[in-house]
Scaffold this motif. Sequence first.
Motif, PDB file in Angstrom:
ATOM      1  N   ALA A 371      -8.237 -36.067  22.123  1.00 30.31           N
ATOM      2  CA  ALA A 371      -9.221 -35.928  20.812  1.00 30.31           C
ATOM      3  C   ALA A 371      -8.252 -35.640  19.843  1.00 30.31           C
ATOM      4  O   ALA A 371      -7.274 -35.249  19.975  1.00 30.31           O
ATOM      5  CB  ALA A 371     -10.372 -35.147  20.801  1.00 30.31           C
ATOM      6  N   GLY A 372      -8.855 -35.879  18.438  1.00 30.60           N
ATOM      7  CA  GLY A 372      -8.012 -35.360  17.353  1.00 30.60           C
ATOM      8  C   GLY A 372      -7.219 -36.718  16.674  1.00 30.60           C
ATOM      9  O   GLY A 372      -6.819 -36.354  15.466  1.00 30.60           O
ATOM     10  N   GLU A 373      -7.257 -37.811  17.069  1.00 29.70           N
ATOM     11  CA  GLU A 373      -6.575 -38.680  16.476  1.00 29.70           C
ATOM     12  C   GLU A 373      -7.047 -40.225  17.497  1.00 29.70           C
ATOM     13  O   GLU A 373      -7.502 -40.060  18.698  1.00 29.70           O
ATOM     14  CB  GLU A 373      -5.149 -38.808  16.411  1.00 29.70           C
ATOM     15  N   ARG A 374      -7.130 -41.458  17.091  1.00 32.55           N
ATOM     16  CA  ARG A 374      -7.219 -42.333  17.437  1.00 32.55           C
ATOM     17  C   ARG A 374      -6.632 -42.373  19.042  1.00 32.55           C
ATOM     18  O   ARG A 374      -5.328 -42.393  19.167  1.00 32.55           O
ATOM     19  CB  ARG A 374      -6.953 -43.623  17.070  1.00 32.55           C
ATOM     20  N   ALA A 375      -7.471 -42.686  20.130  1.00 36.39           N
ATOM     21  CA  ALA A 375      -6.578 -42.855  21.459  1.00 36.39           C
ATOM     22  C   ALA A 375      -6.206 -44.272  21.812  1.00 36.39           C
ATOM     23  O   ALA A 375      -7.223 -44.948  21.865  1.00 36.39           O
ATOM     24  CB  ALA A 375      -7.663 -42.230  22.621  1.00 36.39           C
ATOM     25  N   ASP A 393     -11.963 -40.066  25.887  1.00 35.90           N
ATOM     26  CA  ASP A 393     -11.680 -40.187  24.474  1.00 35.90           C
ATOM     27  C   ASP A 393     -12.969 -39.481  23.906  1.00 35.90           C
ATOM     28  O   ASP A 393     -14.136 -39.866  24.376  1.00 35.90           O
ATOM     29  CB  ASP A 393     -11.457 -41.581  24.151  1.00 35.90           C
ATOM     30  N   ASN A 394     -12.740 -38.475  22.950  1.00 36.96           N
ATOM     31  CA  ASN A 394     -13.945 -38.118  22.449  1.00 36.96           C
ATOM     32  C   ASN A 394     -13.655 -37.842  20.933  1.00 36.96           C
ATOM     33  O   ASN A 394     -12.590 -37.382  20.415  1.00 36.96           O
ATOM     34  CB  ASN A 394     -14.394 -36.769  23.107  1.00 36.96           C
ATOM     35  N   TRP A 395     -14.416 -38.079  20.010  1.00 35.08           N
ATOM     36  CA  TRP A 395     -14.485 -38.213  18.559  1.00 35.08           C
ATOM     37  C   TRP A 395     -15.021 -37.140  17.878  1.00 35.08           C
ATOM     38  O   TRP A 395     -16.337 -36.941  18.054  1.00 35.08           O
ATOM     39  CB  TRP A 395     -14.848 -39.440  17.867  1.00 35.08           C
ATOM     40  N   GLN A 397     -14.770 -33.937  14.426  1.00 34.95           N
ATOM     41  CA  GLN A 397     -14.117 -33.321  13.323  1.00 34.95           C
ATOM     42  C   GLN A 397     -14.107 -31.677  13.099  1.00 34.95           C
ATOM     43  O   GLN A 397     -15.084 -31.141  13.603  1.00 34.95           O
ATOM     44  CB  GLN A 397     -14.609 -33.894  11.969  1.00 34.95           C
ATOM     45  N   THR A 398     -13.246 -31.116  12.381  1.00 35.58           N
ATOM     46  CA  THR A 398     -13.320 -29.889  12.225  1.00 35.58           C
ATOM     47  C   THR A 398     -14.752 -29.613  11.637  1.00 35.58           C
ATOM     48  O   THR A 398     -15.475 -28.479  12.085  1.00 35.58           O
ATOM     49  CB  THR A 398     -12.464 -29.621  11.140  1.00 35.58           C
ATOM     50  N   GLU A 399     -15.326 -30.323  10.965  1.00 34.61           N
ATOM     51  CA  GLU A 399     -16.705 -30.043  10.377  1.00 34.61           C
ATOM     52  C   GLU A 399     -17.926 -29.934  11.315  1.00 34.61           C
ATOM     53  O   GLU A 399     -18.506 -29.420  11.397  1.00 34.61           O
ATOM     54  CB  GLU A 399     -17.187 -31.285   9.470  1.00 34.61           C
ATOM     55  N   ASP A 485     -14.873 -41.423   8.072  1.00 35.18           N
ATOM     56  CA  ASP A 485     -14.164 -42.432   9.116  1.00 35.18           C
ATOM     57  C   ASP A 485     -14.818 -43.734   8.937  1.00 35.18           C
ATOM     58  O   ASP A 485     -16.059 -43.855   8.618  1.00 35.18           O
ATOM     59  CB  ASP A 485     -14.332 -41.940  10.560  1.00 35.18           C
ATOM     60  N   ILE A 497     -13.865 -45.980  16.262  1.00 34.02           N
ATOM     61  CA  ILE A 497     -13.312 -45.430  15.100  1.00 34.02           C
ATOM     62  C   ILE A 497     -11.924 -45.829  14.833  1.00 34.02           C
ATOM     63  O   ILE A 497     -10.921 -45.853  15.644  1.00 34.02           O
ATOM     64  CB  ILE A 497     -13.042 -44.039  15.422  1.00 34.02           C
ATOM     65  N   ARG A 500      -9.331 -43.568   8.660  1.00 39.67           N
ATOM     66  CA  ARG A 500     -10.146 -42.663   7.719  1.00 39.67           C
ATOM     67  C   ARG A 500     -10.510 -43.628   6.462  1.00 39.67           C
ATOM     68  O   ARG A 500      -9.695 -44.409   6.093  1.00 39.67           O
ATOM     69  CB  ARG A 500      -9.262 -41.724   7.282  1.00 39.67           C
ATOM     70  N   ASN A 506      -3.923 -38.408  10.180  1.00 40.53           N
ATOM     71  CA  ASN A 506      -3.386 -37.703  11.424  1.00 40.53           C
ATOM     72  C   ASN A 506      -2.047 -37.692  11.947  1.00 40.53           C
ATOM     73  O   ASN A 506      -1.861 -38.740  12.212  1.00 40.53           O
ATOM     74  CB  ASN A 506      -4.707 -38.232  12.342  1.00 40.53           C
ATOM     75  N   ARG A 511      -4.442 -32.643  11.065  1.00 37.62           N
ATOM     76  CA  ARG A 511      -5.129 -33.387  10.035  1.00 37.62           C
ATOM     77  C   ARG A 511      -4.364 -32.901   8.698  1.00 37.62           C
ATOM     78  O   ARG A 511      -4.259 -31.779   8.339  1.00 37.62           O
ATOM     79  CB  ARG A 511      -6.462 -32.858   9.961  1.00 37.62           C
TER      80      ARG A 511
END
Length: 634
Positions: A371-375, A393-395, A397-399, A485, A497, A500, A506, A511
């Motif tokens: 995760a963290g960016e597009r795989a 792959d997992n999508w 955000q910090t939020e 996104d 995804i 952005r 990223n 980020r």
Amino acid sequence: MAGSYERIYGEWQQDPEGFWGEAARAIDWVRPPETIFDAGAGVYGRWFPDAEINTCHNAVDRHVAAGRGAQKAIVYDSPMAGIQRSYSYAETLSEVKALAGVIASLGVGKGDRVIIYMPMVPEAVFAMLACARLGAVHSVVFGGFAAHELATRIDDSEAKLIITASCGLEPGRVIAYKPLIDHAIDEARHKPLHCLLLQRPELAAAMQPGRDVDYRQAMADIRARGADDVACVPVKATDPLYVLYTSGTTGQPKGVVRDNGGHAVALAWSLGNIFGIEPGDVYWAASDIGWVVGHSYIVYGPLIGGATTILYEGKPVGTPDAGAFWRVISDHDVSVLFTAPTAFRAIRRDDPEGELVRAYPRQKLRALFLAGERADPETIKWAETQLGIPVIDNWWQTETGWPVAANPLGLGRMPVKYGSPARPLPGYDVQVLDDAGHPLPDGTLGNVVIKLPMPPGCLPTLWNADARFRSAYLEEFPGYYKTADAGYLDEDGYLFIMSRTDDIINCAGHRLSTGAMEEVCATHPDVAECAVIGVADDLKGQIPCGFLVLKSNSVKPHAEIEKEVVGLVRDQIGPVAAFKMVLCVKRLPKTRSGKILRGTMQKIADHEPWKMPATIDDPDILEEIGEALRARAR
Ligand code: COA
Ligand code: AMP
């Protein structure tokens, strides 16, 4: 459990409060929740509004009380410092209690903010847990950010205390932290009372009498005084556990607030159901505690779930080689690895045939999460072939604090579609809307939004900034949270995804705000105007590229100005910005209303097909941009 995703997601849809009420039973409460969700509280409602909890108790004390004190809680593995050391749950508890005593003795109590600016050392984890124990609110700042970024966070959080170390260790260089801290405190308007400093053997930092306190000495003193048995302070489930600053669209970062109750419930649920982790398993998130992945899946998730977490101070390559991950997995019997695709691109670049992958036994490893960016599918397929395990792959955000979409290992996986983090998880009703807020048909690219309310664990607001929270996330699509996104859902409900919709990029899974970089570039005395965009990079996914228009009276050689601007961004934002590519151009392409055409510039830089925007002021400028990029590449 195989294939229970549909059923579980359906259960959540039918009765969200019943679902989260049941999930809350995995947590120890000081006062269990009677109300699960209060739609009238907070900005969009609050979870577990009448409950009381302590997160540190859930992460540490309860496992010791349940007789698992001897189990390893934290394994510290540092190829940088040449150390491997583990801490049992009982040892972790002892360290955290004493550190809570030290922190309290420095005047910090419930609700006070503490900035943690530390490398990946066990004391950083103890610091987070000790704050949680006292009901204090920690704010961890990633070590790759410069003094100015730290100062911004000190001011916004009004931290009473900074916990830090004398240095961080990067390959080939020791990064002195203390001068950065001193500089940040000088620059900040708000002055923290104290700085608690861990001296590392690699570099001794000078101390400022009265303000600075030596970590080890303070721990010894508190133990000698017998004041090291600090109890957990009950807090409201809705009280903040931490504030984590993340890039916004300007130089002023957003303080993402995480509460105590919803966070504990969501992480406990995610650990078993998404990651398939049981108590006693060894879980390794190869990230940094300065990022949300580190908060959720190095520290709180694994510990709340009673697993063993790995704290790795090193890189995927070069410490010493691309076999580093397999060495750690083999040495510590890791069951599940979580990292950013960039790390795998770096490993693949150095070991394309996987010779080092085969050099280490990995009997226990059962899944890799990215995760963290597009795989990119190439990276996923390489990892699958080399490891022979599911690559997930997992999508998120910090939020959100935990995955929004993933192929949940603990619920039995669904078929894989490359390029998609699979389907939304319980708690998340993900939709795709056009710019006017209308739902888009399957397969059509649009704004990815989440129907309110957000589930437990997601941000209830931004620190001291309800209005900014509303305007940044909730106002554009009323009734929805805007992820910023762009993507689409396919006919099977799989989410893709793609990019952005704002100026966030990223870079190496980090980020970054190009807007913040523009603000810094614009401070150079020779720069009249500038634009920073993210351009494709084989290793890091994206890297920033700056375009500068110089003032007409500028006489300095372009190369000199470019070097100075690179230096400015490094000094102001930090090395993590990876801002190394900058070029002077005559003009920037704009619309007739004066908006810089960053999207088109990015397509030109990435050699993607692009159309001449109908609203462009002067089409020749795009040709000039293309020529400047070609000249740089030559
Ligand atoms: N403290 C100080 N400086 C730091 C730092 C830290 N904690 N982390 C990174 N930096 C510095 C680096 O040394 C580098 O400096 P340089 O410009 O002098 O070389 C700069 O910041 C950029 O770092 P990075 O973008 O990470 O590039 P890199 O070339 O050092 O490393 C990878 C490349 C792929 C090995 C590295 O990016 C990586 O491990 N990525 C995995 C990403 C990840 O875990 N993301 C977390 C989200 S899950
Ligand atoms: P951060 O807040 O640092 O976790 O960054 C969040 C952003 O990273 C998201 O909004 C996405 O743009 C991107 N991101 C994270 N995970 C993925 C993923 N699995 N696929 C595509 N983009 C991702």
